[in-house]
Design an enzyme around this catalytic site. Structure first.
Site, mmCIF file in Angstrom:
data_model
loop_
_atom_site.group_PDB
_atom_site.id
_atom_site.type_symbol
_atom_site.label_atom_id
_atom_site.label_comp_id
_atom_site.label_asym_id
_atom_site.label_seq_id
_atom_site.Cartn_x
_atom_site.Cartn_y
_atom_site.Cartn_z
ATOM 1 N N ARG A 88 0.825 -1.238 -0.042
ATOM 2 C CA ARG A 88 -0.298 0.036 0.230
ATOM 3 C C ARG A 88 1.004 1.319 0.076
ATOM 4 N NH1 ARG A 88 -2.825 -3.070 3.426
ATOM 5 N NH2 ARG A 88 -4.713 -3.880 2.686
ATOM 6 N N LYS A 110 3.175 11.406 -10.927
ATOM 7 C CA LYS A 110 2.395 10.639 -11.830
ATOM 8 C C LYS A 110 3.423 9.264 -11.952
ATOM 9 C CE LYS A 110 -0.361 13.362 -14.511
ATOM 10 N NZ LYS A 110 -0.984 13.943 -15.901
ATOM 11 N N GLU A 152 10.618 18.704 -24.191
ATOM 12 C CA GLU A 152 9.714 18.978 -23.078
ATOM 13 C C GLU A 152 10.228 20.195 -22.448
ATOM 14 O OE1 GLU A 152 7.318 17.158 -22.250
ATOM 15 O OE2 GLU A 152 7.562 15.075 -22.823
ATOM 16 N N LYS A 194 7.563 23.275 -13.753
ATOM 17 C CA LYS A 194 6.905 22.209 -13.641
ATOM 18 C C LYS A 194 6.301 21.905 -11.972
ATOM 19 C CE LYS A 194 5.533 17.213 -14.423
ATOM 20 N NZ LYS A 194 5.845 15.887 -14.886
ATOM 21 N N GLU A 204 -4.456 16.947 -10.930
ATOM 22 C CA GLU A 204 -4.780 17.322 -12.466
ATOM 23 C C GLU A 204 -6.496 17.670 -12.376
ATOM 24 O OE1 GLU A 204 -2.712 15.000 -15.130
ATOM 25 O OE2 GLU A 204 -3.862 16.054 -16.955
ATOM 26 N N ARG A 208 -3.032 21.735 -14.081
ATOM 27 C CA ARG A 208 -2.146 20.714 -14.569
ATOM 28 C C ARG A 208 -1.993 20.345 -15.922
ATOM 29 N NH1 ARG A 208 0.672 16.127 -10.972
ATOM 30 N NH2 ARG A 208 2.089 15.226 -12.733
ATOM 31 N N ASN A 212 0.220 18.992 -20.608
ATOM 32 C CA ASN A 212 -0.033 18.281 -21.806
ATOM 33 C C ASN A 212 0.059 19.068 -23.137
ATOM 34 O OD1 ASN A 212 -0.250 16.030 -20.473
ATOM 35 N ND2 ASN A 212 -2.280 16.064 -19.992
ATOM 36 N N HIS A 215 0.630 17.361 -26.414
ATOM 37 C CA HIS A 215 0.657 15.748 -26.128
ATOM 38 C C HIS A 215 -0.446 15.105 -26.627
ATOM 39 C CE1 HIS A 215 4.073 16.385 -23.398
ATOM 40 N NE2 HIS A 215 3.993 15.341 -23.078
ATOM 41 N N HIS A 219 0.604 11.960 -28.494
ATOM 42 C CA HIS A 219 0.154 10.474 -28.034
ATOM 43 C C HIS A 219 -0.273 9.676 -29.305
ATOM 44 C CE1 HIS A 219 0.092 11.969 -23.451
ATOM 45 N NE2 HIS A 219 1.137 11.424 -23.874
HETATM 46 N N1 LIG Z 1 5.420 10.367 -14.753
HETATM 47 C C1 LIG Z 1 5.419 11.564 -15.604
HETATM 48 O O1 LIG Z 1 5.247 12.684 -15.227
HETATM 49 C C2 LIG Z 1 5.900 11.387 -16.940
HETATM 50 C C3 LIG Z 1 6.187 12.835 -18.071
HETATM 51 C C4 LIG Z 1 6.716 12.487 -18.955
HETATM 52 C C5 LIG Z 1 7.005 11.181 -19.481
HETATM 53 N N2 LIG Z 1 6.862 10.130 -18.811
HETATM 54 C C6 LIG Z 1 7.053 8.879 -19.206
HETATM 55 O O2 LIG Z 1 8.666 8.791 -19.552
HETATM 56 C C7 LIG Z 1 8.950 7.680 -20.449
HETATM 57 C C8 LIG Z 1 9.888 8.356 -21.239
HETATM 58 O O3 LIG Z 1 11.038 8.626 -20.654
HETATM 59 P P1 LIG Z 1 12.682 8.651 -21.141
HETATM 60 O O4 LIG Z 1 12.502 9.459 -22.366
HETATM 61 O O5 LIG Z 1 13.546 8.970 -19.945
HETATM 62 O O6 LIG Z 1 12.759 7.217 -21.558
HETATM 63 P P2 LIG Z 1 13.395 5.986 -21.117
HETATM 64 O O7 LIG Z 1 13.526 5.668 -19.582
HETATM 65 O O8 LIG Z 1 13.040 4.683 -22.001
HETATM 66 O O9 LIG Z 1 15.259 6.383 -21.420
HETATM 67 C C9 LIG Z 1 15.371 6.457 -22.661
HETATM 68 C C10 LIG Z 1 16.623 5.719 -23.189
HETATM 69 O O10 LIG Z 1 17.682 6.283 -22.726
HETATM 70 C C11 LIG Z 1 18.656 5.331 -21.662
HETATM 71 N N3 LIG Z 1 19.189 6.043 -20.689
HETATM 72 C C12 LIG Z 1 18.554 6.811 -19.876
HETATM 73 N N4 LIG Z 1 19.496 7.400 -19.071
HETATM 74 C C13 LIG Z 1 20.662 7.198 -19.783
HETATM 75 C C14 LIG Z 1 22.121 7.487 -19.473
HETATM 76 N N5 LIG Z 1 22.367 8.539 -18.480
HETATM 77 N N6 LIG Z 1 22.842 7.167 -19.957
HETATM 78 C C15 LIG Z 1 22.820 6.183 -20.995
HETATM 79 N N7 LIG Z 1 21.560 5.998 -21.549
HETATM 80 C C16 LIG Z 1 20.267 6.394 -20.731
HETATM 81 C C17 LIG Z 1 17.430 4.347 -21.475
HETATM 82 O O11 LIG Z 1 18.057 3.089 -21.203
HETATM 83 C C18 LIG Z 1 16.410 4.246 -22.819
HETATM 84 O O12 LIG Z 1 17.278 3.437 -23.751
HETATM 85 C C19 LIG Z 1 7.459 7.306 -21.058
HETATM 86 O O13 LIG Z 1 7.076 6.176 -20.599
HETATM 87 C C20 LIG Z 1 6.669 8.513 -20.531
HETATM 88 O O14 LIG Z 1 5.182 8.007 -20.669
HETATM 89 C C21 LIG Z 1 6.298 10.224 -17.438
HETATM 90 ZN ZN LIG Z 2 5.750 14.333 -22.327
#
Ligand SMILES: NC(=O)c1ccc[n+]([C@@H]2O[C@H](COP(=O)([O-])OP(=O)(O)OC[C@H]3O[C@@H](n4cnc5c(N)ncnc54)[C@H](O)[C@@H]3O)[C@@H](O)[C@H]2O)c1
Ligand SMILES: [Zn+2]
Length: 343
Positions: A88, A110, A152, A194, A204, A208, A212, A215, A219
């Protein structure tokens, strides 16, 4: 965050590069375990959630344990959802290693996973106790991923700070060259923007939604490309397309879309969808977005760079006539504006 057990979650790219340091530091503080998942969006799954929770149970972690998410947004969202649900809820520390995770995903609470019906449809709000971002780890991040994070940051400038947007354009070369001081300032300002929005509307209920921006289209592009198009690159296209549709609908100041395209171009980000993208498929994907309201997609639209448009009822999202979105998608694909007959 003092804990009886630290469970570090990372992925197959980041783990070998950066986990040893984190794991060693934590082991000095108490029992620590390391859990690696494959790199990539596919790891945000029920399967990985089940494996991780089972592994933590097997390791004997109790409610006095702590999850440490070491990686990009994928690891952050997945480990975050494990933290939100394990017994939990246990404390979470985010150690974002991608630029996108530093400026966006690690902030705001999130968490979640993807399911066959769509991305991020199962999840929870679970605020991290701590976010530790070290820009030095960006040295190993692939360039395309660096650019994805910059998209972003452009969004943050668009929604809240025109000067920040101008600064990103002016320092584009330093950002791409990973000048540490310039990157650190970018992370700082994006997190500030942010966090301010999230602070005013953590769950949200309204404002908030401006996070998006771009987005709704992004998406849909991700869906029609089978998630081959990385999120940040889809956001770049979405920002321009939505701004252009906003212009033709009269919500957005003329020139906003071109301005965005220029800033993104300076960062090496394309404002056009991948060749062969069918605009009708994108429109269809938006119409069936599970997060839409009653099948009518809503958009967070800029009024002008640095300021967001408000709906007549004070809301932060607006509907758009499909014709405006279609025409903006066509413009992005062909570089040509549709004639009045098309709108
Ligand atoms: N929770 C939220 O508010 C929020 C906001 C925006 C995006 N997201 C989510 O985040 C995800 C995208 O995140 P992302 O772009 O970081 O993708 P990711 O986590 O897949 O990272 C991108 C790539 O970079 C690599 N990588 C990361 N850091 C590295 C480093 N220092 N050195 C070498 N390689 C590295 C990872 O292994 C991966 O291959 C999506 O699933 C999206 O939905 C969430
Ligand atoms: Zn985004």
């Amino acid at each position: 965050v003092g804990a009886a057990h630290y469970a570090v979650v990372s992925d197959a790219h980041v783990g070998p590069l950066h986990a040893a340091r984190v794991h060693a530091a934590l082991t000095a503080a108490g029992p620590a375990s390391l859990h690696l998942v494959p790199a990539g969006e596919a790891s945000k799954s029920r399967t990985r959630w089940a494996e991780l929770t089972d592994a933590l149970l097997a390791a004997g972690m109790g409610r006095d344990g702590c999850l440490v998410a070491l990686g990009g947004g994928v690891v952050g969202d997945l480990a975050g959802f494990v933290a939100a649900t394990y017994m939990r809820g246990v404390p979470l520390v985010q150690v974002p290693t991608s630029l996108l995770a530093m400026v966006d995903a690690s902030v705001g609470g999130k968490t979640g996973i993807d399911v066959p019906a769509g991305k991020n449809l199962v999840g929870a709000f679970h605020q991290p106790r701590l976010v530790l971002a070290d820009p030095d780890v960006l040295a190993t991040l692939p360039l395309a991923e660096l650019r994805a994070g910059l998209a972003e940051a452009v969004k943050h400038g668009l929604i809240a700070d025109a000067d920040y947007l101008a600064g990103i354009e002016a320092e584009a070369d330093d950002l791409l060259a990973r000048n540490p001081a310039v990157l650190e300032r970018l992370v700082h300002r994006s997190v500030e923007i942010k966090a301010a929005v999230v602070g005013r509307d953590p769950l949200e209920a309204g404002e908030r939604a401006i996070l998006n921006a771009g987005h709704t289209v992004a998406h849909a592009l991700e869906r029609v490309t089978g998630y081959e198009l990385p999120h940040g690159l889809a956001v770049a296209v979405g920002l321009v397309v939505e701004a252009r549709a906003g212009e033709s609908a009269g919500h957005t100041a003329d020139g906003t879309a071109d301005r965005l395209a220029r800033v993104l171009g300076a960062l090496g980000l394309a404002a056009a969808p991948p060749a062969g993208t069918d605009p009708e498929a994108v429109l269809a994907a938006m119409a069936t977005d599970k997060k839409g309201r009653g099948g009518r997609p809503r958009y967070a639209l800029p009024e002008a760079p640095g300021r967001m448009a408000r709906a007549a009822d004070g809301g932060w999202t607006l509907p758009l006539d499909e014709a405006h979105v279609r025409s903006a998608l066509d413009h992005a694909r062909t570089g040509l504006s549709a004639g009045p007959a098309d709108v």
